[in-house]
Motif scaffolding. Structure first.
Motif, PDB file in Angstrom:
ATOM      1  N   UNK A 144     -10.596  14.053 -15.807  1.00 50.76           N
ATOM      2  CA  UNK A 144     -11.372  13.894 -14.565  1.00 50.76           C
ATOM      3  C   UNK A 144     -11.630  12.427 -14.255  1.00 50.76           C
ATOM      4  N   UNK A 145     -11.934  11.635 -15.292  1.00 49.07           N
ATOM      5  CA  UNK A 145     -12.166  10.192 -15.059  1.00 49.07           C
ATOM      6  C   UNK A 145     -10.907   9.514 -14.510  1.00 49.07           C
ATOM      7  N   UNK A 146      -9.769   9.870 -15.083  1.00 47.52           N
ATOM      8  CA  UNK A 146      -8.511   9.303 -14.608  1.00 47.52           C
ATOM      9  C   UNK A 146      -8.238   9.708 -13.168  1.00 47.52           C
ATOM     10  N   UNK A 147      -8.547  11.017 -12.859  1.00 47.33           N
ATOM     11  CA  UNK A 147      -8.314  11.501 -11.490  1.00 47.33           C
ATOM     12  C   UNK A 147      -9.231  10.780 -10.511  1.00 47.33           C
ATOM     13  N   UNK A 148     -10.481  10.568 -10.931  1.00 49.76           N
ATOM     14  CA  UNK A 148     -11.407   9.841 -10.039  1.00 49.76           C
ATOM     15  C   UNK A 148     -10.921   8.413  -9.794  1.00 49.76           C
ATOM     16  N   UNK A 149     -10.393   7.776 -10.838  1.00 48.13           N
ATOM     17  CA  UNK A 149      -9.859   6.423 -10.667  1.00 48.13           C
ATOM     18  C   UNK A 149      -8.682   6.415  -9.715  1.00 48.13           C
ATOM     19  N   UNK A 150      -7.811   7.445  -9.851  1.00 50.27           N
ATOM     20  CA  UNK A 150      -6.669   7.523  -8.947  1.00 50.27           C
ATOM     21  C   UNK A 150      -7.121   7.758  -7.518  1.00 50.27           C
ATOM     22  N   UNK A 151      -8.138   8.615  -7.344  1.00 51.99           N
ATOM     23  CA  UNK A 151      -8.643   8.870  -5.987  1.00 51.99           C
ATOM     24  C   UNK A 151      -9.262   7.607  -5.383  1.00 51.99           C
ATOM     25  N   UNK A 152      -9.997   6.838  -6.215  1.00 49.92           N
ATOM     26  CA  UNK A 152     -10.535   5.577  -5.690  1.00 49.92           C
ATOM     27  C   UNK A 152      -9.407   4.617  -5.318  1.00 49.92           C
ATOM     28  N   UNK A 153      -8.339   4.629  -6.130  1.00 46.87           N
ATOM     29  CA  UNK A 153      -7.180   3.816  -5.785  1.00 46.87           C
ATOM     30  C   UNK A 153      -6.552   4.258  -4.474  1.00 46.87           C
ATOM     31  N   UNK A 154      -6.528   5.621  -4.272  1.00 46.45           N
ATOM     32  CA  UNK A 154      -5.987   6.122  -3.004  1.00 46.45           C
ATOM     33  C   UNK A 154      -6.864   5.688  -1.829  1.00 46.45           C
ATOM     34  N   UNK A 155      -8.201   5.747  -2.035  1.00 45.81           N
ATOM     35  CA  UNK A 155      -9.108   5.296  -0.986  1.00 45.81           C
ATOM     36  C   UNK A 155      -8.906   3.805  -0.680  1.00 45.81           C
ATOM     37  N   UNK A 156      -8.732   3.009  -1.729  1.00 46.01           N
ATOM     38  CA  UNK A 156      -8.467   1.584  -1.529  1.00 46.01           C
ATOM     39  C   UNK A 156      -7.155   1.384  -0.779  1.00 46.01           C
ATOM     40  N   UNK A 157      -6.178   2.220  -1.107  1.00 46.82           N
ATOM     41  CA  UNK A 157      -4.889   2.128  -0.407  1.00 46.82           C
ATOM     42  C   UNK A 157      -5.064   2.433   1.067  1.00 46.82           C
ATOM     43  N   UNK A 158      -5.867   3.467   1.372  1.00 48.97           N
ATOM     44  CA  UNK A 158      -6.129   3.791   2.780  1.00 48.97           C
ATOM     45  C   UNK A 158      -6.771   2.609   3.512  1.00 48.97           C
ATOM     46  N   UNK A 159      -7.693   1.972   2.831  1.00 48.58           N
ATOM     47  CA  UNK A 159      -8.338   0.815   3.463  1.00 48.58           C
ATOM     48  C   UNK A 159      -7.334  -0.325   3.674  1.00 48.58           C
ATOM     49  N   UNK A 160      -6.439  -0.512   2.716  1.00 51.89           N
ATOM     50  CA  UNK A 160      -5.422  -1.545   2.869  1.00 51.89           C
ATOM     51  C   UNK A 160      -4.495  -1.225   4.031  1.00 51.89           C
ATOM     52  N   UNK A 161      -4.138   0.057   4.188  1.00 52.05           N
ATOM     53  CA  UNK A 161      -3.305   0.465   5.315  1.00 52.05           C
ATOM     54  C   UNK A 161      -4.045   0.275   6.635  1.00 52.05           C
TER      55      UNK A 161
ATOM     56  N   UNK B 130       0.823  -1.214   0.000  1.00 55.49           N
ATOM     57  CA  UNK B 130       0.000   0.000   0.000  1.00 55.49           C
ATOM     58  C   UNK B 130       0.847   1.251   0.000  1.00 55.49           C
ATOM     59  N   UNK B 131       1.940   1.255   0.740  1.00 53.84           N
ATOM     60  CA  UNK B 131       2.811   2.448   0.751  1.00 53.84           C
ATOM     61  C   UNK B 131       3.370   2.726  -0.632  1.00 53.84           C
ATOM     62  N   UNK B 132       3.864   1.680  -1.265  1.00 52.00           N
ATOM     63  CA  UNK B 132       4.423   1.873  -2.610  1.00 52.00           C
ATOM     64  C   UNK B 132       3.335   2.281  -3.596  1.00 52.00           C
ATOM     65  N   UNK B 133       2.173   1.657  -3.498  1.00 55.32           N
ATOM     66  CA  UNK B 133       1.075   1.980  -4.410  1.00 55.32           C
ATOM     67  C   UNK B 133       0.571   3.404  -4.166  1.00 55.32           C
ATOM     68  N   UNK B 134       0.594   3.807  -2.909  1.00 56.71           N
ATOM     69  CA  UNK B 134       0.147   5.179  -2.588  1.00 56.71           C
ATOM     70  C   UNK B 134       1.096   6.202  -3.190  1.00 56.71           C
TER      71      UNK B 134
END
Length: 358
Positions: free
Chosen positions: A300-317, A268-272
């Motif tokens: 905007x679509x790409x940014x939303x995907x990245x933000x969802x990835x960041x949210x998933x990373x937070x959950x993984x952490x 998650x750290x590396x992915x974040x």
């Protein structure tokens, strides 16, 4: 003997000897007389009969065969007396042994005559004999000649029934039985027919086994208690084994989750970091591309995907740190004004407040 030989003789010593004979002895005499043995023909015969007892009068003259026959008969009678003496001695010796055994054995012994009612049901018995151990075993005294119902009115009918079977069948009975009439006692009993054939006499040999029965009952209770403990122990072992198996399974699952959490935290750290670079690039790209709606929509679509990835990373952490994620509303101004720690944190971060003051 001849009548003439004893006519002028003092017969008192002979009379004394005859009276002193043992009870088995009846010494035979043959008296030769001239007048015969009949009392009507020889009045002196009555006195001689009283004196000599077992006397046979033989009137002279007689044939020698008659004398020989009488002598042989007297000898046979005397031999039978000696045989009777031997049997009597044997009986006395046996009776002495029996009496000695009767008096000295520890087991209770008694002989009684069973009494039946009109329907043939045994209802009572009369004591004929009882040894000293009988009194020690039962506590009953002076029972000879008395009926048991007069001594123990509450004696259970089952005792009479089994003794009745002994009388009717002639077969001995060995059994153990309890009686409340004598005070909560258990007896081991051997009952057998006694007396002449056809009589209702029963001999009973018995021992008090109350202590043994109490020990047997105690052992039975202990065995039953031990059996229940074994059953409970087996059940408890099964339960503990099941609990241990469950705990081991939970431990293995926890170890798996911990390993996954450690792996997830590192990834998650590396992915974040990668996502931050992507979001920063998309933000800069949005400012520099022409204001084309199609391009902006893709960015905007790409940014939303990245933000969802960041949210998933937070959950993984959060999973790696074993934290629960929960969204809450926070009043920043209120929290900052009332929290010194918050002020120091902001100050330490180097954030500039309006007007140029820290």
């Amino acid at each position: 003997m001849t009548e003439e030989a004893i006519r002028e003789v003092d017969l008192k010593p002979l009379s004394t000897w005859i009276k002193a004979q043992p009870e088995w002895s009846d010494f035979p005499f043959i008296l030769l007389t001239h007048k015969g043995g009949g009392l009507e023909r020889n009045p002196a015969a009555e006195a001689l009969l009283a004196l000599l007892g077992n006397v046979t009068f033989l009137e002279r003259p007689f044939h020698p065969t008659t004398l020989v026959s009488l002598a042989r008969s007297a000898l046979r009678s005397r031999r039978r007396q000696y045989d009777a003496r031997s049997r009597l001695d044997e009986l006395r010796a046996g009776a002495a042994k029996y009496r000695s055994l009767f008096e000295s054995i520890d087991a209770g012994f008694c002989i009684f005559e069973l009494v039946f009612d009109a329907n043939g049901k045994p209802i009572d018995y009369t004591f004929l004999e009882a040894n000293p151990a009988f009194e020690r075993q039962t506590g009953l005294t002076n029972v000879i000649g008395r009926r048991v119902r007069s001594i123990l009115p509450g004696l259970e009918q089952s005792w009479f029934d089994v003794y009745g079977e002994v009388v009717k069948t002639g077969e001995p009975q060995r059994f153990e039985r309890h009686t409340e009439a004598l005070g909560d006692i258990w007896f081991e009993v051997l009952a057998f027919a006694a007396g002449p054939p056809g009589s209702s006499q029963v001999a009973v040999l018995f021992n008090d086994i109350s202590e043994r029965r109490r020990m047997e009952n105690a052992l039975h209770l202990n065995d039953e208690r031990l059996r229940r403990l074994n059953d409970n122990l087996e059940q408890r072992v099964e339960e503990r084994t099941a609990e241990l198996s469950l705990a081991q399974g939970q431990l293995r699952q926890s170890q798996k989750l911990e390993a996954i959490g450690q792996l997830t935290g590192g990834v998650a750290h590396d992915f974040n970091n990668l996502l931050m670079a992507v979001l920063s690039g998309l933000t800069l790209l949005r400012k520099r591309v022409p204001q084309d709606p199609a391009l902006l929509r893709l960015i905007d679509n790409a940014a939303q995907g990245a933000e969802r990835g960041a949210l998933l990373t937070q959950r993984m952490l959060a999973f790696a740190r074993r934290q629960d994620l929960a969204s809450e509303r926070i009043d920043i101004a209120g929290a900052g004004a009332g929290n010194d720690r918050f002020d120091r944190t902001n100050t330490g971060a180097g954030m500039a407040a309006p007007g140029g003051t820290e």
